[in-house]
Design a protein around this motif. Structure first.
Motif, mmCIF file in Angstrom:
data_model
loop_
_atom_site.group_PDB
_atom_site.id
_atom_site.type_symbol
_atom_site.label_atom_id
_atom_site.label_comp_id
_atom_site.label_asym_id
_atom_site.label_seq_id
_atom_site.Cartn_x
_atom_site.Cartn_y
_atom_site.Cartn_z
ATOM 1 N N GLY A 58 0.814 -1.207 0.000
ATOM 2 C CA GLY A 58 0.000 0.000 0.000
ATOM 3 C C GLY A 58 0.845 1.254 0.000
ATOM 4 N N ASP A 59 0.893 1.953 1.139
ATOM 5 C CA ASP A 59 1.588 3.231 1.205
ATOM 6 C C ASP A 59 2.926 3.154 1.920
ATOM 7 N N GLY A 60 3.181 2.049 2.637
ATOM 8 C CA GLY A 60 4.359 2.009 3.483
ATOM 9 C C GLY A 60 5.300 0.873 3.160
ATOM 10 N N VAL A 61 6.427 0.868 3.864
ATOM 11 C CA VAL A 61 7.420 -0.196 3.743
ATOM 12 C C VAL A 61 7.390 -1.004 5.034
ATOM 13 N N ALA A 62 7.121 -2.284 4.917
ATOM 14 C CA ALA A 62 6.999 -3.154 6.087
ATOM 15 C C ALA A 62 8.326 -3.780 6.484
ATOM 16 N N ASP A 63 9.266 -3.845 5.539
ATOM 17 C CA ASP A 63 10.543 -4.523 5.802
ATOM 18 C C ASP A 63 11.650 -3.737 5.103
ATOM 19 N N TRP A 64 12.341 -2.886 5.857
ATOM 20 C CA TRP A 64 13.364 -2.025 5.254
ATOM 21 C C TRP A 64 14.614 -2.806 4.867
ATOM 22 N N ASP A 65 14.909 -3.894 5.565
ATOM 23 C CA ASP A 65 16.059 -4.710 5.167
ATOM 24 C C ASP A 65 15.826 -5.311 3.787
ATOM 25 N N ALA A 66 14.611 -5.786 3.566
ATOM 26 C CA ALA A 66 14.273 -6.344 2.253
ATOM 27 C C ALA A 66 14.242 -5.246 1.192
ATOM 28 N N MET A 67 13.772 -4.049 1.579
ATOM 29 C CA MET A 67 13.747 -2.922 0.641
ATOM 30 C C MET A 67 15.158 -2.576 0.183
ATOM 31 N N GLU A 68 16.096 -2.602 1.128
ATOM 32 C CA GLU A 68 17.496 -2.351 0.777
ATOM 33 C C GLU A 68 17.997 -3.397 -0.215
ATOM 34 N N GLN A 69 17.623 -4.658 0.002
ATOM 35 C CA GLN A 69 18.041 -5.711 -0.926
ATOM 36 C C GLN A 69 17.458 -5.489 -2.311
ATOM 37 N N LEU A 70 16.202 -5.053 -2.378
ATOM 38 C CA LEU A 70 15.578 -4.789 -3.673
ATOM 39 C C LEU A 70 16.318 -3.683 -4.420
ATOM 40 N N TRP A 71 16.613 -2.598 -3.719
ATOM 41 C CA TRP A 71 17.295 -1.483 -4.371
ATOM 42 C C TRP A 71 18.725 -1.849 -4.737
ATOM 43 N N ARG A 72 19.384 -2.634 -3.898
ATOM 44 C CA ARG A 72 20.739 -3.084 -4.231
ATOM 45 C C ARG A 72 20.700 -3.966 -5.490
ATOM 46 N N HIS A 73 19.704 -4.834 -5.551
ATOM 47 C CA HIS A 73 19.545 -5.709 -6.719
ATOM 48 C C HIS A 73 19.316 -4.871 -7.977
ATOM 49 N N ARG A 98 5.780 10.410 6.442
ATOM 50 C CA ARG A 98 6.988 11.220 6.566
ATOM 51 C C ARG A 98 8.172 10.351 7.002
ATOM 52 N N GLN A 99 7.913 9.405 7.909
ATOM 53 C CA GLN A 99 8.983 8.539 8.392
ATOM 54 C C GLN A 99 9.567 7.686 7.273
ATOM 55 N N ASP A 100 8.700 7.147 6.416
ATOM 56 C CA ASP A 100 9.189 6.319 5.316
ATOM 57 C C ASP A 100 9.967 7.148 4.295
ATOM 58 N N ARG A 101 9.522 8.365 4.053
ATOM 59 C CA ARG A 101 10.240 9.222 3.104
ATOM 60 C C ARG A 101 11.643 9.548 3.640
ATOM 61 N N GLU A 102 11.722 9.826 4.930
ATOM 62 C CA GLU A 102 13.028 10.103 5.524
ATOM 63 C C GLU A 102 13.908 8.862 5.515
ATOM 64 N N TYR A 343 22.014 17.170 2.361
ATOM 65 C CA TYR A 343 21.656 16.099 3.287
ATOM 66 C C TYR A 343 22.504 16.166 4.546
ATOM 67 N N VAL A 344 23.798 16.374 4.377
ATOM 68 C CA VAL A 344 24.698 16.451 5.525
ATOM 69 C C VAL A 344 24.333 17.639 6.425
ATOM 70 N N GLU A 345 23.959 18.744 5.800
ATOM 71 C CA GLU A 345 23.639 19.952 6.572
ATOM 72 C C GLU A 345 22.294 19.862 7.280
ATOM 73 N N HIS A 346 21.289 19.310 6.603
ATOM 74 C CA HIS A 346 19.916 19.371 7.124
ATOM 75 C C HIS A 346 19.381 18.019 7.604
ATOM 76 N N GLY A 347 20.022 16.912 7.227
ATOM 77 C CA GLY A 347 19.513 15.603 7.609
ATOM 78 C C GLY A 347 18.389 15.139 6.697
ATOM 79 N N PRO A 348 17.832 13.957 6.972
ATOM 80 C CA PRO A 348 16.804 13.390 6.090
ATOM 81 C C PRO A 348 15.527 14.229 6.015
ATOM 82 N N GLY A 349 15.294 15.104 7.002
ATOM 83 C CA GLY A 349 14.096 15.938 6.963
ATOM 84 C C GLY A 349 14.050 16.889 5.788
ATOM 85 N N ILE A 350 15.178 17.064 5.101
ATOM 86 C CA ILE A 350 15.218 17.937 3.922
ATOM 87 C C ILE A 350 14.265 17.449 2.838
#
Length: 356
Positions: A58-73, A98-102, A343-350
């Motif tokens: 739907g709108d969110g990510v339930a498993d960020w470790d798996a999401m990282e694997q998908l993007w790495r792939h 907002r949390q998922d976007r960050e 990103y370094v100056e403002h963090g993920p909230g940018i």
């Protein structure tokens, strides 16, 4: 940011990840959002002997470790690029938290060490893929369906509506209909065959009573790997929950009524333009009869005399990706990316300040 390299464009969140380079007409890689241990993509999706993670729902990510694997792939295995030398544009769902976007921005900069990144709402990129900047996108995803008005190139968050069903729910519905005919669906391979049946042989009835009368004779259709099935009314009854979601025990209104509600949430002045630019996106958008049924039912719900135009672009299954690839290739868009220094100056909230 490395201006000499094409940016990478990744569209995740609808059950399938699409990845490629800015400016390309089609994605280079398309694979299921499924992870089973070290196995990623379509091979993982069909494994019944392993614990399979589908990280997006739907709108969110339930498993960020798996999401990282998908993007790495996508980045390394399929596109064979060095992410430290490529800006990345991610197409994201319209109601992502907002949390998922960050978290997505953090992962791109801290884990993949990209030089620049941008998050674009997929409805906006889908509309851009048709050459429009104002309209309504009805996107049928794997786990949810979103209706998103876009005005002047910007999504309208308060007007966006979500339906709690998508492609996978319709596959489940078709499997239940086939079970009543004595066709069991038990294995991942059999489910894949049902998905193929829905996408390749499914349709939408403009008039259900008339269609039921014409469906008394069964038809033999070829599925996958030489498998065949005898089907009748199942081929158009499977998609009927798009209009009557109570058939799958979902309390939401149907897609046409939800589209009208989303338009009604916008300023009155823009209603005519929105009604005249309704775009269907997602793998199921191209189902025969869907555009005509949507047109007919939206006209029924819309104010009298309203001109309604519903379009299914030829690239509907990949529309969010193709629009994002078009956006990332625009020379003026380079300044829109979040740079590593920012990103370094403002963090993920940018991400909330710079991304649509």
């Amino acid at each position: 940011m490395c201006a000499m390299n094409q940016a990478v464009v990744i569209d995740s969140g609808s059950g399938v990840t699409r990845a490629g380079l800015a400016g390309d007409a089609e994605p280079q890689a398309v694979f299921a959002e499924a992870v089973a241990g070290s196995i990623v993509g379509d091979d993982a999706d069909h494994r019944s002997d392993l614990d399979v993670s589908h990280p997006t729902a739907g709108d969110g990510v339930a498993d960020w470790d798996a999401m990282e694997q998908l993007w790495r792939h996508a980045l390394i295995d399929r596109l064979a690029v060095d992410p430290t030398e490529r800006a990345v544009l991610l197409a994201t769902p319209p109601l992502q938290s907002r949390q998922d976007r960050e978290r997505a921005i953090l992962l791109m900069f801290d884990t993949f060490e990209v030089p620049a990144c941008y998050l674009a709402v997929d409805a906006m990129t889908a509309l851009l893929g048709t050459g429009r900047t104002t309209g309504v996108v009805a996107h049928i995803g794997a786990y949810a369906t979103h209706v998103t008005p876009v005005a002047g190139g910007y999504p309208v968050p308060h007007a966006t509506l979500r339906l709690d069903f998508g492609d996978r729910h319709l596959v489940d519905h078709l499997a239940e209909l086939l079970a009543k005919r004595g066709i069991g669906v038990r294995t991942p391979e059999e489910r894949a065959a049902v998905t193929h049946l829905l996408h390749e042989h499914g349709s939408v009835a403009e008039d259900m009573a008339e269609a039921m009368a014409d469906a008394r004779t069964s038809h033999t259709v070829e599925l996958t790997d030489g498998m065949t099935a005898e089907i009748g009314s199942e081929r158009f009854r499977a998609a009927e929950p798009l209009f009557h979601p109570e058939q799958i025990e979902v309390a939401d209104g149907g897609l046409p009524a939800t589209t009208v509600r989303a338009i009604g949430n916008c300023p009155t002045a823009v209603h005519p333009t929105l009604y005249g630019n309704v775009v269907l996106a997602g793998p199921l958008a191209a189902l025969p009869g869907l555009r005509e049924r949507m047109q007919k039912e939206i006209e029924t719900h819309a104010p009298q005399g309203t001109e309604v135009v519903v379009e299914v672009p030829a690239a509907a299954p990949h529309l969010t990706w193709t629009g994002a690839a078009k956006l990332a290739a625009m020379p003026q868009f380079e300044a829109m990316f979040i740079t590593r220094d920012e990103y370094v100056e403002h963090g993920p909230g940018i991400v909330h300040e710079k991304c649509m």
